[in-house]
Design a protein around this motif. Sequence first.
Motif, mmCIF file in Angstrom:
data_model
loop_
_atom_site.group_PDB
_atom_site.id
_atom_site.type_symbol
_atom_site.label_atom_id
_atom_site.label_comp_id
_atom_site.label_asym_id
_atom_site.label_seq_id
_atom_site.Cartn_x
_atom_site.Cartn_y
_atom_site.Cartn_z
ATOM 1 N N GLU A 1 66.688 15.710 -8.657
ATOM 2 C CA GLU A 1 65.289 16.031 -8.388
ATOM 3 C C GLU A 1 64.341 14.867 -8.664
ATOM 4 O O GLU A 1 63.188 14.905 -8.245
ATOM 5 N N LEU B 1 68.617 12.667 -3.829
ATOM 6 C CA LEU B 1 68.254 13.916 -3.157
ATOM 7 C C LEU B 1 68.373 13.843 -1.637
ATOM 8 O O LEU B 1 68.896 14.770 -1.018
ATOM 9 N N HIS C 1 70.205 24.496 -5.765
ATOM 10 C CA HIS C 1 70.282 23.888 -7.091
ATOM 11 C C HIS C 1 70.627 24.977 -8.109
ATOM 12 O O HIS C 1 70.027 26.053 -8.093
ATOM 13 N N LEU D 1 64.012 21.178 -1.432
ATOM 14 C CA LEU D 1 63.639 20.198 -2.459
ATOM 15 C C LEU D 1 63.265 18.865 -1.815
ATOM 16 O O LEU D 1 62.298 18.224 -2.226
#
Length: 164
Positions: free
Chosen positions: A116, A122, A134, A144
């Motif tokens: 993150e 990511l 996640h 995300l």
Amino acid sequence: MPKCFISIGSNIDKDKNTLISLQELERHFGELTVSSIYETEPVGFIGDSFYNLVVGFNSELSVKEVAKQLRQIELDNGRTRNSQKFSPRTLDLDLILYNDVILNDGRLQIPRDEIERYAFVLEPLAEIAPNLTHPTSHISYAKLWEKFDKTNLKQKRVTPAWTR
């Protein structure tokens, strides 16, 4: 069988070491799902750019056995045991996910917080596992990545000569 995801990084002889890492991971773990390769500026120090990517594979090994095997591949390819976190490296193989396992055991943290925090982890993860969620936030990696602050993004997809 557990699904593992590994973040790969190299900025020392990165063409050679990235290719070797893929060959070694396939030799040890079998078929790989491989993201695009991203060229990324170093984080936390000044140096040559990195190649970063994420690979996924299934393994019957325990989470600690997978991590141990990754460490051995790093050492076999020029990584030293005393290498610092923010420094140049021949090869960096981080186990970022192991199914939905949540573990914080010394040096072994699953899921890795880098997922993150850093676009170079990511984006390639979202590329190969967009609908996976996640383990702690329960948000998909695609979502995300969509929400990730890309204001100062310093990475781009590249196609090294050995991939053509």
